[in-house]
Design a protein around this motif. Structure first.
Motif, PDB file in Angstrom:
ATOM      1  N   ARG A  17      34.605  40.485  18.526  1.00 48.59           N
ATOM      2  CA  ARG A  17      34.134  41.754  17.975  1.00 48.59           C
ATOM      3  C   ARG A  17      32.649  41.882  18.275  1.00 48.59           C
ATOM      4  NH1 ARG A  17      36.730  43.743  13.443  1.00 48.59           N
ATOM      5  NH2 ARG A  17      35.258  45.465  13.731  1.00 48.59           N
ATOM      6  N   THR A  18      32.162  43.089  18.181  1.00 46.42           N
ATOM      7  CA  THR A  18      30.723  43.299  18.289  1.00 46.42           C
ATOM      8  C   THR A  18      30.043  42.530  17.152  1.00 46.42           C
ATOM      9  OG1 THR A  18      31.051  45.433  19.307  1.00 46.42           O
ATOM     10  CG2 THR A  18      28.930  45.068  18.233  1.00 46.42           C
ATOM     11  N   ARG A  20      27.570  41.248  14.284  1.00 53.00           N
ATOM     12  CA  ARG A  20      26.692  41.870  13.278  1.00 53.00           C
ATOM     13  C   ARG A  20      25.608  40.886  12.850  1.00 53.00           C
ATOM     14  NH1 ARG A  20      27.337  47.056  14.015  1.00 53.00           N
ATOM     15  NH2 ARG A  20      29.391  47.224  14.906  1.00 53.00           N
ATOM     16  N   ASN A  73      18.770  49.386  13.650  1.00 47.42           N
ATOM     17  CA  ASN A  73      19.024  48.275  14.578  1.00 47.42           C
ATOM     18  C   ASN A  73      18.011  47.137  14.468  1.00 47.42           C
ATOM     19  OD1 ASN A  73      21.325  49.326  15.771  1.00 47.42           O
ATOM     20  ND2 ASN A  73      20.203  50.411  17.372  1.00 47.42           N
ATOM     21  N   ARG A  76      19.165  43.406  12.686  1.00 50.77           N
ATOM     22  CA  ARG A  76      20.180  42.671  13.452  1.00 50.77           C
ATOM     23  C   ARG A  76      19.648  42.231  14.807  1.00 50.77           C
ATOM     24  NH1 ARG A  76      25.045  46.604  13.438  1.00 50.77           N
ATOM     25  NH2 ARG A  76      23.617  47.918  12.316  1.00 50.77           N
ATOM     26  N   ARG A 136      30.748  36.547  26.284  1.00 49.02           N
ATOM     27  CA  ARG A 136      31.843  36.185  25.372  1.00 49.02           C
ATOM     28  C   ARG A 136      32.566  34.943  25.866  1.00 49.02           C
ATOM     29  NH1 ARG A 136      34.830  41.857  23.575  1.00 49.02           N
ATOM     30  NH2 ARG A 136      33.207  42.537  22.148  1.00 49.02           N
ATOM     31  N   LEU A 143      25.848  41.900  20.765  1.00 45.11           N
ATOM     32  CA  LEU A 143      25.695  43.206  20.109  1.00 45.11           C
ATOM     33  C   LEU A 143      24.991  44.144  21.085  1.00 45.11           C
ATOM     34  CD1 LEU A 143      25.484  45.302  17.812  1.00 45.11           C
ATOM     35  CD2 LEU A 143      23.523  44.026  16.932  1.00 45.11           C
ATOM     36  N   PRO A 144      25.765  44.992  21.771  1.00 49.13           N
ATOM     37  CA  PRO A 144      25.119  45.967  22.663  1.00 49.13           C
ATOM     38  C   PRO A 144      24.500  47.089  21.841  1.00 49.13           C
ATOM     39  CG  PRO A 144      27.533  45.952  22.964  1.00 49.13           C
ATOM     40  CD  PRO A 144      27.219  45.138  21.744  1.00 49.13           C
ATOM     41  N   MET A 145      23.407  47.645  22.329  1.00 49.12           N
ATOM     42  CA  MET A 145      22.715  48.695  21.565  1.00 49.12           C
ATOM     43  C   MET A 145      22.081  49.726  22.468  1.00 49.12           C
ATOM     44  SD  MET A 145      20.773  46.704  18.613  1.00 49.12           S
ATOM     45  CE  MET A 145      20.757  45.369  19.766  1.00 49.12           C
ATOM     46  N   SER A 146      22.335  50.998  22.133  1.00 50.62           N
ATOM     47  CA  SER A 146      21.624  52.068  22.839  1.00 50.62           C
ATOM     48  C   SER A 146      20.638  52.771  21.917  1.00 50.62           C
ATOM     49  CB  SER A 146      22.615  53.071  23.439  1.00 50.62           C
ATOM     50  OG  SER A 146      23.565  53.457  22.470  1.00 50.62           O
ATOM     51  N   GLY A 147      20.580  52.346  20.662  1.00 53.53           N
ATOM     52  CA  GLY A 147      19.663  52.968  19.712  1.00 53.53           C
ATOM     53  C   GLY A 147      18.260  52.404  19.837  1.00 53.53           C
ATOM     54  N   PHE A 167      20.408  49.714  28.405  1.00 55.78           N
ATOM     55  CA  PHE A 167      20.769  49.377  27.024  1.00 55.78           C
ATOM     56  C   PHE A 167      20.365  47.938  26.722  1.00 55.78           C
ATOM     57  CE2 PHE A 167      24.614  48.576  29.521  1.00 55.78           C
ATOM     58  CZ  PHE A 167      25.200  47.456  28.966  1.00 55.78           C
ATOM     59  N   ARG A 184      38.370  47.172  12.124  1.00 57.64           N
ATOM     60  CA  ARG A 184      38.118  47.666  13.477  1.00 57.64           C
ATOM     61  C   ARG A 184      38.321  49.180  13.529  1.00 57.64           C
ATOM     62  NH1 ARG A 184      38.884  43.842  18.551  1.00 57.64           N
ATOM     63  NH2 ARG A 184      37.133  44.809  19.588  1.00 57.64           N
ATOM     64  N   LEU A 185      37.422  49.869  14.194  1.00 61.59           N
ATOM     65  CA  LEU A 185      37.571  51.321  14.323  1.00 61.59           C
ATOM     66  C   LEU A 185      38.766  51.621  15.216  1.00 61.59           C
ATOM     67  CD1 LEU A 185      33.801  52.275  14.787  1.00 61.59           C
ATOM     68  CD2 LEU A 185      35.229  52.610  12.756  1.00 61.59           C
ATOM     69  N   LYS A 187      41.123  53.056  18.183  1.00 63.06           N
ATOM     70  CA  LYS A 187      40.915  53.270  19.620  1.00 63.06           C
ATOM     71  C   LYS A 187      41.896  54.352  20.073  1.00 63.06           C
ATOM     72  CE  LYS A 187      38.224  49.537  19.700  1.00 63.06           C
ATOM     73  NZ  LYS A 187      36.770  49.583  19.864  1.00 63.06           N
TER      74      LYS A 187
END
Ligand SMILES: Cc1cc2nc3c(=O)[nH]c(=O)nc-3n(C[C@H](O)[C@H](O)[C@H](O)COP(=O)(O)O)c2cc1C
Length: 197
Positions: A17-18, A20, A73, A76, A136, A143-147, A167, A184-185, A187
């Motif tokens: 999972r991503t 946290r 962000n 984390r 992985r 944790l990928p981030m575009s913010g 990113f 999990r959200l 899909k």
């Protein structure tokens, strides 16, 4: 995390999972070198390899990222042992005489800024995806981030090289006793996202 019953395929896509949060164990440079040695083998168009990666490891470097991060962000990201800036070199085509098998490819890209930007962004993004999956498989949490503010990051970390920031990926070893995973959200299913023509 994966159990002995999960296949590498399940581990890569379903179990991971991503992240946290991360364990405090550092990620040593030899692991980052191994990671890049996998990333560089993933396919890019014409072998153009525009992806560039800045690994922020020191507290000073990570603190330099703080003002560029979206508020949600900050905590984390800065708790991760390493933050990778996934970027690309807009002048990637200068390496093509060494990397590309097709003659004249360098001049083709050099003459067309739109095409070279599109190619750098497309393939650099792919290489960032390879980085997440390879990390992985090396046992790292990601944790990928575009913010974040990419102009600020480019100015602070990439100005000398002229690279563009796409990113971020916070990297570290998984926490041993992680807090309960968020559900999990959902899909999109095959019918919604795929066409068979
Ligand atoms: C390119 C990209 C940018 C993302 N940006 C952020 C971000 O700025 N902040 C954040 O908390 N999560 C960010 N995420 C994490 C996603 O929200 C997360 O990977 C997604 O919801 C799937 O979560 P899962 O792996 O737990 O299923 C980003 C993921 C990707 C791939």
């Amino acid at each position: 995390m994966a159990t002995q019953d999960t296949s590498p395929l399940e581990e890569l896509f379903t179990v991971h999972r991503t992240a946290r949060a991360f364990a405090s164990r550092p990620v040593e440079e030899d692991v980052l070198r191994r990671l890049y040695d996998l990333v560089k083998m993933g396919p890019t168009s014409g072998n153009c390899s525009p992806g560039r990666f800045a690994f922020l490891k020191t507290e000073d470097a990570k603190e330099g990222l703080r003002p560029a991060l979206s508020v949600g962000n900050v905590e984390r990201t800065l708790s991760a042992p390493v933050v990778a800036i996934v970027g690309h070199d807009p002048l990637f085509f200068e390496q093509l005489p060494r990397l590309g098998s097709v003659s004249g490819l360098r001049d083709w890209f050099a003459a067309d800024v739109g095409l070279s930007e599109e190619t750098a962004f497309r393939n650099g993004t792919l290489q960032g995806g390879y980085l997440i999956l390879a990390a992985r498989m090396l046992g790292l949490a990601t944790l990928p981030m575009s913010g974040f503010d990419s102009l600020m990051v480019e100015e602070r970390f990439l100005r000398q090289q002229g690279w563009r920031a796409n990113f971020l990926v916070a990297l570290g070893y998984p926490q041993e006793n992680p807090a309960e995973e968020m559900e999990r959200l959902p899909k999109l299913n095959f019918e919604e996202a795929c066409l068979c023509l």
